[in-house]
Design a protein around this motif. Structure first.
Motif, mmCIF file in Angstrom:
data_model
loop_
_atom_site.group_PDB
_atom_site.id
_atom_site.type_symbol
_atom_site.label_atom_id
_atom_site.label_comp_id
_atom_site.label_asym_id
_atom_site.label_seq_id
_atom_site.Cartn_x
_atom_site.Cartn_y
_atom_site.Cartn_z
ATOM 1 N N LEU A 191 -14.872 80.381 54.040
ATOM 2 C CA LEU A 191 -14.125 81.204 53.082
ATOM 3 C C LEU A 191 -13.365 82.330 53.777
ATOM 4 O O LEU A 191 -12.232 82.638 53.415
ATOM 5 C CB LEU A 191 -15.071 81.808 52.048
ATOM 6 C CG LEU A 191 -15.481 80.928 50.888
ATOM 7 C CD1 LEU A 191 -16.509 81.641 50.019
ATOM 8 C CD2 LEU A 191 -14.281 80.540 50.060
ATOM 9 N N LEU A 192 -13.990 82.923 54.774
ATOM 10 C CA LEU A 192 -13.335 84.015 55.493
ATOM 11 C C LEU A 192 -12.055 83.551 56.171
ATOM 12 O O LEU A 192 -11.088 84.307 56.275
ATOM 13 C CB LEU A 192 -14.286 84.630 56.524
ATOM 14 C CG LEU A 192 -15.371 85.522 55.927
ATOM 15 C CD1 LEU A 192 -16.462 85.800 56.942
ATOM 16 C CD2 LEU A 192 -14.778 86.818 55.406
ATOM 17 N N LYS A 193 -12.023 82.318 56.602
ATOM 18 C CA LYS A 193 -10.822 81.769 57.241
ATOM 19 C C LYS A 193 -9.747 81.435 56.217
ATOM 20 O O LYS A 193 -8.561 81.501 56.510
ATOM 21 C CB LYS A 193 -11.172 80.514 58.037
ATOM 22 C CG LYS A 193 -11.998 80.803 59.261
ATOM 23 C CD LYS A 193 -12.369 79.532 59.979
ATOM 24 C CE LYS A 193 -13.309 79.836 61.134
ATOM 25 N NZ LYS A 193 -13.762 78.626 61.806
ATOM 26 N N GLU A 194 -10.159 81.070 55.017
ATOM 27 C CA GLU A 194 -9.224 80.613 53.991
ATOM 28 C C GLU A 194 -8.634 81.726 53.132
ATOM 29 O O GLU A 194 -7.564 81.575 52.574
ATOM 30 C CB GLU A 194 -9.914 79.588 53.075
ATOM 31 C CG GLU A 194 -10.361 78.318 53.775
ATOM 32 C CD GLU A 194 -9.205 77.523 54.338
ATOM 33 O OE1 GLU A 194 -8.151 77.446 53.679
ATOM 34 O OE2 GLU A 194 -9.351 76.990 55.458
ATOM 35 N N VAL A 195 -9.348 82.837 53.022
ATOM 36 C CA VAL A 195 -8.930 83.928 52.133
ATOM 37 C C VAL A 195 -8.343 85.055 52.981
ATOM 38 O O VAL A 195 -8.916 85.438 54.002
ATOM 39 C CB VAL A 195 -10.125 84.436 51.296
ATOM 40 C CG1 VAL A 195 -9.733 85.609 50.430
ATOM 41 C CG2 VAL A 195 -10.683 83.305 50.441
ATOM 42 N N ASP A 196 -7.212 85.578 52.546
ATOM 43 C CA ASP A 196 -6.517 86.637 53.267
ATOM 44 C C ASP A 196 -7.352 87.915 53.301
ATOM 45 O O ASP A 196 -8.091 88.222 52.362
ATOM 46 C CB ASP A 196 -5.168 86.901 52.571
ATOM 47 C CG ASP A 196 -4.270 87.774 53.399
ATOM 48 O OD1 ASP A 196 -4.006 87.412 54.557
ATOM 49 O OD2 ASP A 196 -3.830 88.819 52.877
ATOM 50 N N ASN A 197 -7.201 88.669 54.381
ATOM 51 C CA ASN A 197 -7.971 89.895 54.575
ATOM 52 C C ASN A 197 -7.760 90.918 53.462
ATOM 53 O O ASN A 197 -8.708 91.568 53.027
ATOM 54 C CB ASN A 197 -7.605 90.518 55.928
ATOM 55 C CG ASN A 197 -8.812 90.963 56.696
ATOM 56 O OD1 ASN A 197 -9.898 90.440 56.529
ATOM 57 N ND2 ASN A 197 -8.620 91.928 57.564
ATOM 58 N N LEU A 208 -18.412 88.207 60.351
ATOM 59 C CA LEU A 208 -17.156 88.519 61.034
ATOM 60 C C LEU A 208 -17.469 89.087 62.415
ATOM 61 O O LEU A 208 -18.556 89.627 62.635
ATOM 62 C CB LEU A 208 -16.369 89.574 60.243
ATOM 63 C CG LEU A 208 -15.769 89.162 58.914
ATOM 64 C CD1 LEU A 208 -15.308 90.392 58.152
ATOM 65 C CD2 LEU A 208 -14.608 88.205 59.129
ATOM 66 N N SER A 209 -16.501 88.996 63.300
ATOM 67 C CA SER A 209 -16.646 89.687 64.577
ATOM 68 C C SER A 209 -16.629 91.186 64.297
ATOM 69 O O SER A 209 -16.190 91.624 63.227
ATOM 70 C CB SER A 209 -15.500 89.312 65.513
ATOM 71 O OG SER A 209 -14.275 89.848 65.028
ATOM 72 N N GLN A 210 -17.084 91.950 65.261
ATOM 73 C CA GLN A 210 -17.119 93.400 65.064
ATOM 74 C C GLN A 210 -15.716 93.939 64.800
ATOM 75 O O GLN A 210 -15.521 94.761 63.903
ATOM 76 C CB GLN A 210 -17.723 94.086 66.285
ATOM 77 C CG GLN A 210 -17.882 95.581 66.111
ATOM 78 C CD GLN A 210 -18.578 96.230 67.288
ATOM 79 O OE1 GLN A 210 -19.000 95.558 68.229
ATOM 80 N NE2 GLN A 210 -18.696 97.537 67.242
ATOM 81 N N ARG A 211 -14.746 93.443 65.536
ATOM 82 C CA ARG A 211 -13.373 93.904 65.365
ATOM 83 C C ARG A 211 -12.837 93.526 63.980
ATOM 84 O O ARG A 211 -12.203 94.338 63.304
ATOM 85 C CB ARG A 211 -12.472 93.318 66.438
ATOM 86 C CG ARG A 211 -11.019 93.695 66.241
ATOM 87 C CD ARG A 211 -10.157 93.107 67.306
ATOM 88 N NE ARG A 211 -10.060 94.065 68.386
ATOM 89 C CZ ARG A 211 -9.378 93.876 69.486
ATOM 90 N NH1 ARG A 211 -8.741 92.746 69.667
ATOM 91 N NH2 ARG A 211 -9.319 94.798 70.405
ATOM 92 N N ALA A 212 -13.087 92.298 63.554
ATOM 93 C CA ALA A 212 -12.608 91.848 62.246
ATOM 94 C C ALA A 212 -13.284 92.634 61.121
ATOM 95 O O ALA A 212 -12.639 92.983 60.126
ATOM 96 C CB ALA A 212 -12.856 90.356 62.076
ATOM 97 N N ALA A 213 -14.571 92.931 61.286
ATOM 98 C CA ALA A 213 -15.287 93.715 60.272
ATOM 99 C C ALA A 213 -14.703 95.120 60.183
ATOM 100 O O ALA A 213 -14.510 95.650 59.078
ATOM 101 C CB ALA A 213 -16.777 93.767 60.595
ATOM 102 N N GLU A 214 -14.409 95.729 61.320
ATOM 103 C CA GLU A 214 -13.810 97.060 61.322
ATOM 104 C C GLU A 214 -12.430 97.047 60.672
ATOM 105 O O GLU A 214 -12.086 97.946 59.916
ATOM 106 C CB GLU A 214 -13.718 97.607 62.748
ATOM 107 C CG GLU A 214 -15.056 97.989 63.337
ATOM 108 C CD GLU A 214 -15.790 99.040 62.530
ATOM 109 O OE1 GLU A 214 -15.144 100.011 62.066
ATOM 110 O OE2 GLU A 214 -17.009 98.895 62.343
#
Length: 70
Positions: A11-17, A39-45
């Motif tokens: 879902l994280l890959k399919e849905v826009d941030n 998520l990766s730490q960077r993506a979570a931030e």
């Protein structure tokens, strides 16, 4: 919360941030942690920053976005 981590990652890959940011704005801490942990730490931030950038949002907007993701 019933989804396993693999499904959440899909879902994280399919849905826009920015959609995640809106949907999580009104989500519980438990749901936020579940998403952030997949998520990766960077993506979570980045997602957290996006949520802060949104500022106050209406409950109906949050619920609408949550339904779109579901």
């Amino acid at each position: 919360m019933k989804l396993d981590n693999k499904l959440i990652q899909v879902l994280l890959k399919e849905v826009d941030n920015n959609q995640w940011a809106m949907a999580l704005k009104g989500g519980s801490d438990e749901i936020r942690q579940k998403i952030f942990s997949n998520l990766s730490q960077r993506a979570a931030e980045t997602l957290k920053e996006e949520m802060e950038y949104l500022g106050p949002v209406s409950v109906s907007d949050v619920e609408s976005m949550q339904q779109q993701i579901v």
